[in-house]
Design an enzyme around this catalytic site. Structure first.
Site, PDB file in Angstrom:
ATOM      1  N   CYS A   9      62.625  61.344  54.105  1.00 44.43           N
ATOM      2  CA  CYS A   9      61.874  60.092  54.253  1.00 44.43           C
ATOM      3  C   CYS A   9      60.367  60.343  54.154  1.00 44.43           C
ATOM      4  O   CYS A   9      59.784  61.097  54.943  1.00 44.43           O
ATOM      5  CB  CYS A   9      62.209  59.443  55.595  1.00 44.43           C
ATOM      6  N   ASP A  35      47.660  51.697  52.377  1.00 43.77           N
ATOM      7  CA  ASP A  35      48.647  51.797  51.299  1.00 43.77           C
ATOM      8  C   ASP A  35      48.026  52.529  50.112  1.00 43.77           C
ATOM      9  O   ASP A  35      46.867  52.299  49.762  1.00 43.77           O
ATOM     10  CB  ASP A  35      49.106  50.394  50.887  1.00 43.77           C
ATOM     11  N   HIS A  51      62.265  56.739  63.081  1.00 48.98           N
ATOM     12  CA  HIS A  51      62.811  56.253  61.809  1.00 48.98           C
ATOM     13  C   HIS A  51      63.852  55.153  62.018  1.00 48.98           C
ATOM     14  O   HIS A  51      64.898  55.388  62.617  1.00 48.98           O
ATOM     15  CB  HIS A  51      63.450  57.410  61.028  1.00 48.98           C
ATOM     16  N   ASN A  90      59.107  43.695  53.750  1.00 47.88           N
ATOM     17  CA  ASN A  90      60.129  43.654  52.705  1.00 47.88           C
ATOM     18  C   ASN A  90      61.389  44.295  53.274  1.00 47.88           C
ATOM     19  O   ASN A  90      61.335  45.422  53.777  1.00 47.88           O
ATOM     20  CB  ASN A  90      59.653  44.407  51.454  1.00 47.88           C
ATOM     21  N   THR A  98      60.941  49.530  48.945  1.00 50.86           N
ATOM     22  CA  THR A  98      61.102  50.775  48.187  1.00 50.86           C
ATOM     23  C   THR A  98      61.111  52.003  49.094  1.00 50.86           C
ATOM     24  O   THR A  98      61.592  53.058  48.691  1.00 50.86           O
ATOM     25  CB  THR A  98      59.967  50.934  47.147  1.00 50.86           C
ATOM     26  N   HIS A 103      58.388  49.184  57.919  1.00 54.25           N
ATOM     27  CA  HIS A 103      56.930  49.100  57.875  1.00 54.25           C
ATOM     28  C   HIS A 103      56.508  47.660  57.694  1.00 54.25           C
ATOM     29  O   HIS A 103      57.145  46.894  56.977  1.00 54.25           O
ATOM     30  CB  HIS A 103      56.349  49.964  56.749  1.00 54.25           C
TER      31      HIS A 103
HETATM   32  P1  5GP Z   1      57.815  48.520  50.276  1.00 57.31           P
HETATM   33  O1  5GP Z   1      57.842  48.308  48.780  1.00 57.31           O
HETATM   34  O2  5GP Z   1      58.945  49.444  50.701  1.00 57.31           O
HETATM   35  O3  5GP Z   1      57.750  47.266  51.087  1.00 57.31           O
HETATM   36  O4  5GP Z   1      56.442  49.245  50.577  1.00 57.31           O
HETATM   37  C1  5GP Z   1      56.241  50.606  50.430  1.00 57.31           C
HETATM   38  C2  5GP Z   1      54.761  50.799  50.278  1.00 57.31           C
HETATM   39  O5  5GP Z   1      54.474  52.164  50.455  1.00 57.31           O
HETATM   40  C3  5GP Z   1      54.218  50.401  48.896  1.00 57.31           C
HETATM   41  O6  5GP Z   1      53.249  49.378  49.032  1.00 57.31           O
HETATM   42  C4  5GP Z   1      53.627  51.705  48.359  1.00 57.31           C
HETATM   43  O7  5GP Z   1      52.440  51.510  47.636  1.00 57.31           O
HETATM   44  C5  5GP Z   1      53.405  52.513  49.624  1.00 57.31           C
HETATM   45  N1  5GP Z   1      53.481  53.944  49.431  1.00 57.31           N
HETATM   46  C6  5GP Z   1      54.423  54.623  48.709  1.00 57.31           C
HETATM   47  N2  5GP Z   1      54.192  55.940  48.778  1.00 57.31           N
HETATM   48  C7  5GP Z   1      53.080  56.099  49.552  1.00 57.31           C
HETATM   49  C8  5GP Z   1      52.354  57.259  49.984  1.00 57.31           C
HETATM   50  O8  5GP Z   1      52.683  58.415  49.698  1.00 57.31           O
HETATM   51  N3  5GP Z   1      51.266  57.027  50.776  1.00 57.31           N
HETATM   52  C9  5GP Z   1      50.876  55.774  51.122  1.00 57.31           C
HETATM   53  N4  5GP Z   1      49.786  55.672  51.888  1.00 57.31           N
HETATM   54  N5  5GP Z   1      51.542  54.673  50.746  1.00 57.31           N
HETATM   55  C10 5GP Z   1      52.635  54.834  49.973  1.00 57.31           C
HETATM   56 ZN    ZN Z   2      61.469  57.782  58.155  1.00 59.97          ZN
END
Ligand code: 5GP
Ligand code: ZN
Length: 117
Positions: A9, A35, A51, A90, A98, A103
């Site tokens: 993760c 982000d 987690h 989300n 994703t 979060h």
């Molecule tokens: P989700 O699409 O799951 O709601 O949001 C995941 C978020 O994590 C996305 O907005 C993406 O830009 C962010 N994200 C993905 N990988 C990383 C990372 O390595 N560091 C940071 N700070 N944000 C990340």
């Molecule tokens: Zn986790």
């Protein structure tokens, strides 16, 4: 197992300090960081250190952490001086999730449209 760190993760790795992030706030139970691909001038993610796969699992398994997350979204908004902002969880791939560690997105600093896409 809900609440336990997961080896695969990304956000558990950020909590553990194994992947760098721009951390803006930290509490005993939560971390807030910017982000990597911001969708607004302010785009901060607030996560529980433990987690849980998504907001639904968090709400069922650890509702007190859901309250901590919500409290921290307000603290983030205050620190970035946001009068208006959007909080997004989300939940599930069909909704754009994703990363499967719960979060909250805190988005602000620009006008927001409704309904969202
Ligand atoms: P989700 O699409 O799951 O709601 O949001 C995941 C978020 O994590 C996305 O907005 C993406 O830009 C962010 N994200 C993905 N990988 C990383 C990372 O390595 N560091 C940071 N700070 N944000 C990340
Ligand atoms: Zn986790």
């Amino acid at each position: 197992m809900a609440g336990e760190p997961q080896d695969d993760c990304l956000f558990c790795k950020i909590v553990e300090g194994h992947i760098p992030a721009t951390i803006v706030r930290e509490t005993e139970t939560t971390v807030a960081f910017r982000d990597i691909n911001p969708q607004a001038p302010v785009h901060v993610l607030v996560i529980p250190k433990a987690h849980y796969a998504n907001a639904a699992e968090l709400a069922t398994e650890a509702p007190e952490l859901a309250v901590d997350i919500l409290r921290e979204t307000k603290a983030v908004a205050d620190e970035d001086k946001l009068e208006s902002y959007r909080i997004v969880f989300n939940t599930g791939p069909g909704a754009g999730q994703t990363v499967f560690h719960a979060h909250a997105h805190v988005l602000g600093g620009r006008g927001m449209q409704w309904p969202p896409g």
